[in-house]
Design an enzyme around this catalytic site. Structure first.
Site, PDB file in Angstrom:
ATOM      1  N   GLY A   9      -2.254   1.464  -2.172  1.00 60.06           N
ATOM      2  CA  GLY A   9      -2.015   1.625  -3.614  1.00 60.06           C
ATOM      3  C   GLY A   9      -2.586   2.922  -4.130  1.00 60.06           C
ATOM      4  O   GLY A   9      -3.194   2.978  -5.199  1.00 60.06           O
ATOM      5  N   GLY A  12      -2.652   4.385  -7.784  1.00 60.75           N
ATOM      6  CA  GLY A  12      -3.219   3.592  -8.884  1.00 60.75           C
ATOM      7  C   GLY A  12      -4.361   4.290  -9.600  1.00 60.75           C
ATOM      8  O   GLY A  12      -5.016   5.200  -9.080  1.00 60.75           O
ATOM      9  N   ALA A  15      -7.554   3.851  -7.575  1.00 56.64           N
ATOM     10  CA  ALA A  15      -7.456   4.422  -6.224  1.00 56.64           C
ATOM     11  C   ALA A  15      -7.534   5.948  -6.244  1.00 56.64           C
ATOM     12  O   ALA A  15      -8.151   6.549  -5.358  1.00 56.64           O
ATOM     13  CB  ALA A  15      -6.160   3.965  -5.558  1.00 56.64           C
ATOM     14  N   ARG A  34       4.332   3.674  -2.689  1.00 56.29           N
ATOM     15  CA  ARG A  34       5.600   2.960  -2.551  1.00 56.29           C
ATOM     16  C   ARG A  34       6.752   3.888  -2.196  1.00 56.29           C
ATOM     17  O   ARG A  34       7.692   3.481  -1.562  1.00 56.29           O
ATOM     18  CB  ARG A  34       5.913   2.191  -3.828  1.00 56.29           C
ATOM     19  CG  ARG A  34       5.216   0.855  -3.788  1.00 56.29           C
ATOM     20  CD  ARG A  34       5.902  -0.104  -4.670  1.00 56.29           C
ATOM     21  NE  ARG A  34       5.161  -0.220  -5.921  1.00 56.29           N
ATOM     22  CZ  ARG A  34       5.310  -1.225  -6.753  1.00 56.29           C
ATOM     23  NH1 ARG A  34       6.193  -2.168  -6.486  1.00 56.29           N
ATOM     24  NH2 ARG A  34       4.610  -1.289  -7.852  1.00 56.29           N
ATOM     25  N   LEU A  61       3.846  -3.821  -0.441  1.00 54.89           N
ATOM     26  CA  LEU A  61       3.102  -5.032  -0.080  1.00 54.89           C
ATOM     27  C   LEU A  61       4.018  -6.136   0.417  1.00 54.89           C
ATOM     28  O   LEU A  61       3.590  -7.028   1.160  1.00 54.89           O
ATOM     29  CB  LEU A  61       2.312  -5.537  -1.298  1.00 54.89           C
ATOM     30  CG  LEU A  61       1.226  -4.582  -1.825  1.00 54.89           C
ATOM     31  CD1 LEU A  61       0.660  -5.094  -3.142  1.00 54.89           C
ATOM     32  CD2 LEU A  61       0.109  -4.433  -0.802  1.00 54.89           C
ATOM     33  N   ALA A  80      -4.187  -1.908  -3.548  1.00 59.27           N
ATOM     34  CA  ALA A  80      -2.843  -2.185  -4.079  1.00 59.27           C
ATOM     35  C   ALA A  80      -2.722  -3.647  -4.480  1.00 59.27           C
ATOM     36  O   ALA A  80      -3.089  -4.548  -3.725  1.00 59.27           O
ATOM     37  CB  ALA A  80      -1.792  -1.846  -3.028  1.00 59.27           C
ATOM     38  N   SER A  81      -2.230  -3.863  -5.673  1.00 58.06           N
ATOM     39  CA  SER A  81      -1.955  -5.214  -6.173  1.00 58.06           C
ATOM     40  C   SER A  81      -1.312  -5.023  -7.533  1.00 58.06           C
ATOM     41  O   SER A  81      -1.730  -4.125  -8.271  1.00 58.06           O
ATOM     42  CB  SER A  81      -3.261  -6.004  -6.328  1.00 58.06           C
ATOM     43  OG  SER A  81      -3.040  -7.388  -6.310  1.00 58.06           O
ATOM     44  N   LYS A 156      -4.969 -12.788  -8.349  1.00 62.11           N
ATOM     45  CA  LYS A 156      -6.146 -12.151  -7.754  1.00 62.11           C
ATOM     46  C   LYS A 156      -7.061 -13.183  -7.085  1.00 62.11           C
ATOM     47  O   LYS A 156      -7.667 -12.913  -6.045  1.00 62.11           O
ATOM     48  CB  LYS A 156      -6.932 -11.387  -8.835  1.00 62.11           C
ATOM     49  CG  LYS A 156      -6.204 -10.202  -9.421  1.00 62.11           C
ATOM     50  CD  LYS A 156      -5.853  -9.130  -8.414  1.00 62.11           C
ATOM     51  CE  LYS A 156      -7.018  -8.310  -7.938  1.00 62.11           C
ATOM     52  NZ  LYS A 156      -6.599  -7.257  -6.966  1.00 62.11           N
TER      53      LYS A 156
HETATM   54  P1  NAP Z   1      -2.696   0.293 -11.103  1.00 66.22           P
HETATM   55  O1  NAP Z   1      -2.919   1.657 -11.629  1.00 66.22           O
HETATM   56  O2  NAP Z   1      -1.551  -0.488 -11.649  1.00 66.22           O
HETATM   57  O3  NAP Z   1      -2.624   0.358  -9.531  1.00 66.22           O
HETATM   58  C1  NAP Z   1      -2.062  -0.659  -8.768  1.00 66.22           C
HETATM   59  C2  NAP Z   1      -1.589  -0.071  -7.471  1.00 66.22           C
HETATM   60  O4  NAP Z   1      -0.969  -1.118  -6.705  1.00 66.22           O
HETATM   61  C3  NAP Z   1      -0.533   1.027  -7.673  1.00 66.22           C
HETATM   62  O5  NAP Z   1      -0.732   2.029  -6.724  1.00 66.22           O
HETATM   63  C4  NAP Z   1       0.767   0.277  -7.383  1.00 66.22           C
HETATM   64  O6  NAP Z   1       1.807   1.108  -6.885  1.00 66.22           O
HETATM   65  C5  NAP Z   1       0.300  -0.659  -6.277  1.00 66.22           C
HETATM   66  N1  NAP Z   1       1.242  -1.754  -6.108  1.00 66.22           N
HETATM   67  C6  NAP Z   1       1.572  -2.728  -6.986  1.00 66.22           C
HETATM   68  N2  NAP Z   1       2.524  -3.528  -6.445  1.00 66.22           N
HETATM   69  C7  NAP Z   1       2.788  -3.035  -5.204  1.00 66.22           C
HETATM   70  C8  NAP Z   1       3.674  -3.398  -4.161  1.00 66.22           C
HETATM   71  N3  NAP Z   1       4.502  -4.442  -4.258  1.00 66.22           N
HETATM   72  N4  NAP Z   1       3.652  -2.651  -3.033  1.00 66.22           N
HETATM   73  C9  NAP Z   1       2.841  -1.578  -2.899  1.00 66.22           C
HETATM   74  N5  NAP Z   1       1.995  -1.170  -3.855  1.00 66.22           N
HETATM   75  C10 NAP Z   1       1.971  -1.902  -4.995  1.00 66.22           C
HETATM   76  O7  NAP Z   1      -3.974  -0.632 -11.349  1.00 66.22           O
HETATM   77  P2  NAP Z   1      -5.513  -0.323 -11.128  1.00 66.22           P
HETATM   78  O8  NAP Z   1      -6.179  -0.586 -12.421  1.00 66.22           O
HETATM   79  O9  NAP Z   1      -5.734   0.974 -10.455  1.00 66.22           O
HETATM   80  O10 NAP Z   1      -5.881  -1.511 -10.139  1.00 66.22           O
HETATM   81  C11 NAP Z   1      -6.268  -1.265  -8.796  1.00 66.22           C
HETATM   82  C12 NAP Z   1      -6.843  -2.537  -8.243  1.00 66.22           C
HETATM   83  O11 NAP Z   1      -7.961  -2.909  -9.044  1.00 66.22           O
HETATM   84  C13 NAP Z   1      -5.888  -3.728  -8.294  1.00 66.22           C
HETATM   85  O12 NAP Z   1      -6.111  -4.503  -7.142  1.00 66.22           O
HETATM   86  C14 NAP Z   1      -6.331  -4.478  -9.548  1.00 66.22           C
HETATM   87  O13 NAP Z   1      -5.992  -5.848  -9.479  1.00 66.22           O
HETATM   88  C15 NAP Z   1      -7.820  -4.247  -9.477  1.00 66.22           C
HETATM   89  N6  NAP Z   1      -8.538  -4.382 -10.734  1.00 66.22           N
HETATM   90  C16 NAP Z   1      -8.217  -3.602 -11.794  1.00 66.22           C
HETATM   91  C17 NAP Z   1      -8.928  -3.742 -12.973  1.00 66.22           C
HETATM   92  C18 NAP Z   1      -8.625  -2.912 -14.179  1.00 66.22           C
HETATM   93  O14 NAP Z   1      -9.125  -3.237 -15.275  1.00 66.22           O
HETATM   94  N7  NAP Z   1      -7.851  -1.823 -14.080  1.00 66.22           N
HETATM   95  C19 NAP Z   1      -9.978  -4.676 -13.064  1.00 66.22           C
HETATM   96  C20 NAP Z   1     -10.287  -5.441 -11.944  1.00 66.22           C
HETATM   97  C21 NAP Z   1      -9.570  -5.283 -10.781  1.00 66.22           C
HETATM   98  P3  NAP Z   1       2.845   1.852  -7.890  1.00 66.22           P
HETATM   99  O15 NAP Z   1       2.102   3.039  -8.433  1.00 66.22           O
HETATM  100  O16 NAP Z   1       3.969   2.204  -7.013  1.00 66.22           O
HETATM  101  O17 NAP Z   1       3.193   0.843  -8.952  1.00 66.22           O
END
Ligand code: NAP
Length: 344
Positions: A9, A12, A15, A34, A61, A80-81, A156
């Site tokens: 991911g 993100g 990331a 992706r 994923l 990634a999620s 999650k």
């Molecule tokens: P984000 O910017 O939406 O990043 C999510 C990443 O997952 C993106 O790179 C997205 O790819 C990828 N992804 C989603 N569905 C996918 C699929 N089917 N196949 C491959 N890649 C996929 O969110 P983030 O805030 O950085 O979150 C990163 C992690 O932290 C996640 O696991 C999230 O649950 C966790 N988290 C986030 C928060 C928060 O407040 N932001 C809090 C707690 C935990 P695309 O760019 O192609 O969509």
């Protein structure tokens, strides 16, 4: 340094910060995206300093076995999620990619004798469905969320459970460490608006009709990235880590926005943060999309309580204050054109 980290991911919000910090420390990074050939989606990654040590590879994923081809990997950050609150089909759009992706990743890691550690980004939502007056610790698990009640939380929780079950069942050579962040905010590397930072864009853009009794626990994206890297680098790191700084309410956020001089025209003015207002807002939540509605009903009038001593003691993480992270988030939202600038 010849250590190679696989980061899933890679595009993100969190990331990119982790990759930036890994490259700055001299690691080689393989980032999964992706669409490897989409310059518009990956430009913020390929612009990072040290990018000559960054290789982007394609993985979805939901693909069968998306992570196996990468044998030259020493450690893994699985980030990634899908992070979306409202979806059409929670099983297909949230749970399947979260759980299948985590299991595919762990299976690939177990087949690779080089991998020593996998760090999975879970969330506080795997600890609890709603603040309930108890102080959360790493021993807590969310047992209330379902496909219809806070479905992102459910995805999650299921994914993290699947990871620990895999470790117990398969007993692989590598070890697993899990980071459980609360709401991640802070500067972004691209224009994409993260679900968490959107809270502030929504306040400034008039999407919150009233001031509600909402209390958020925030953590800065740069600190979350640092916590993941500390989890890779600290041999004694183990188990789960609650990762957050401190609470900040909607009322405090609006006061800060005003104090910093942002335009107040679209900010909510009617204060419904008392007990009667909270009851009214819970009723009104049924008019919202189902993900937003169930989130409001489980969070209005409640304050998260948590113990962050484990991450501080084991990983040496210190957290920026919520106020400084929100200040940086607001400036970043202006930079990317999501909200109007401070009035001059
Ligand atoms: P984000 O910017 O939406 O990043 C999510 C990443 O997952 C993106 O790179 C997205 O790819 C990828 N992804 C989603 N569905 C996918 C699929 N089917 N196949 C491959 N890649 C996929 O969110 P983030 O805030 O950085 O979150 C990163 C992690 O932290 C996640 O696991 C999230 O649950 C966790 N988290 C986030 C928060 C928060 O407040 N932001 C809090 C707690 C935990 P695309 O760019 O192609 O969509």
């Amino acid at each position: 340094m010849s250590t190679t980290i696989l980061v899933t991911g890679a595009t993100g919000f969190v990331a990119v910060h982790a990759i930036e910090q890994l490259l700055a420390k001299g690691y080689n990074v393989i980032g999964t995206v992706r669409d490897q050939h989409d310059p518009a989606r990956n430009a913020h990654l390929t612009a990072l300093p040290g990018t000559e040590r960054l290789k982007l590879v394609q993985a979805d994923l939901l693909d069968p076995d998306p992570f196996s081809p990468h044998s030259d990997v020493d450690q893994i950050l699985h980030m990634a999620s899908p992070y979306v609150i409202n979806v059409k089909n929670p099983q297909r759009d949230l749970v399947d990619p979260a759980v299948m992706g985590t299991l595919s990743l762990l299976q690939a890691a177990a087949r690779n004798p080089r991998v020593t550690r996998v760090v999975v980004t879970s969330s506080m939502v795997a600890l609890t469905d709603e603040p309930d007056g108890r102080v959360l610790t790493e021993a807590d698990w969310n047992t209330k969320s379902t496909l219809t009640r806070n479905p992102y939380y459910f995805s999650k929780t299921r994914a993290e459970r699947a990871a620990w079950d895999f470790m117990a069942r398969e007993n692989p050579r590598f070890d697993l460490v899990v980071i459980n962040p609360f709401l991640v905010i802070g500067p972004a590397h691209s224009k994409a608006l993260s679900t968490s930072s959107a809270i502030f864009a929504d306040m400034l853009n008039g999407k919150y009709p009233v001031i509600m009794d909402l209390n958020w626990a925030f953590v800065d994206v740069r600190d979350v990235a640092a916590a993941h890297i500390a989890a890779l680098e600290t041999p004694t790191a183990n188990g789960r880590y609650i990762c957050t700084s401190e609470n900040y309410s909607m009322r405090q956020s609006i006061d800060l926005i005003k104090r910093l001089g942002y335009p107040t025209r679209k900010l909510p003015k009617l204060d419904l943060s008392g007990p009667i207002g909270t009851a009214l807002m819970k009723l009104a939540s049924y008019t919202q999309r189902s993900g937003t509605g169930s989130h409001l009903r489980s969070h209005l009038g409640r304050t998260p309580l948590y113990d962050t001593s484990k991450i501080k003691a084991d990983l040496g993480i210190t957290f920026r204050s919520a106020e400084s992270s929100i200040t940086d988030t607001l400036a970043d939202l202006v930079k990317w054109g999501h909200v109007p600038p401070i009035l001059s």
